[in-house]
Design a protein around this motif. Sequence first.
Motif, PDB file in Angstrom:
ATOM      1  N   LYS A 144      -5.544  -8.268   9.308  1.00 22.09           N
ATOM      2  CA  LYS A 144      -4.681  -8.390  10.492  1.00 22.09           C
ATOM      3  C   LYS A 144      -3.200  -8.312  10.129  1.00 22.09           C
ATOM      4  O   LYS A 144      -2.378  -7.988  10.982  1.00 22.09           O
ATOM      5  N   THR A 145      -2.866  -8.620   8.894  1.00 28.62           N
ATOM      6  CA  THR A 145      -1.464  -8.592   8.455  1.00 28.62           C
ATOM      7  C   THR A 145      -1.367  -7.868   7.114  1.00 28.62           C
ATOM      8  O   THR A 145      -1.079  -8.488   6.088  1.00 28.62           O
ATOM      9  N   PRO A 146      -1.599  -6.565   7.098  1.00 33.13           N
ATOM     10  CA  PRO A 146      -1.658  -5.837   5.827  1.00 33.13           C
ATOM     11  C   PRO A 146      -0.351  -5.773   5.049  1.00 33.13           C
ATOM     12  O   PRO A 146      -0.369  -5.520   3.851  1.00 33.13           O
ATOM     13  N   THR A 147       0.776  -6.025   5.697  1.00 33.66           N
ATOM     14  CA  THR A 147       2.048  -5.985   4.970  1.00 33.66           C
ATOM     15  C   THR A 147       2.431  -7.336   4.379  1.00 33.66           C
ATOM     16  O   THR A 147       3.418  -7.436   3.660  1.00 33.66           O
ATOM     17  N   SER A 148       1.652  -8.368   4.693  1.00 31.43           N
ATOM     18  CA  SER A 148       1.904  -9.694   4.126  1.00 31.43           C
ATOM     19  C   SER A 148       1.501  -9.719   2.659  1.00 31.43           C
ATOM     20  O   SER A 148       0.764  -8.848   2.195  1.00 31.43           O
ATOM     21  N   PRO A 149       1.948 -10.726   1.921  1.00 28.08           N
ATOM     22  CA  PRO A 149       1.544 -10.837   0.514  1.00 28.08           C
ATOM     23  C   PRO A 149       0.022 -10.912   0.376  1.00 28.08           C
ATOM     24  O   PRO A 149      -0.673 -11.321   1.300  1.00 28.08           O
TER      25      PRO A 149
END
Length: 64
Positions: free
Chosen positions: A37-42
């Motif tokens: 859901k948040t692929p750009t997060s660490p």
Amino acid sequence: MTTPDIWRKSSYSGGGQGDACVEIAHRPTHISIRDSKTPTSPHLTFAAETFSTFLQALKVPPQA
């Protein structure tokens, strides 16, 4: 220059858009894990051997 990771989702990721799961990227020396859901997060990174041991432990039934 580094090669970008190729992320893949589990075949068990569910219906709909399949975005409620984790994704993994496999490299010879490590495994990276991220939230789809948040692929750009660490993301988390583990040594390949450590991740393999973790998966094997998941397959062992709990002892009573």
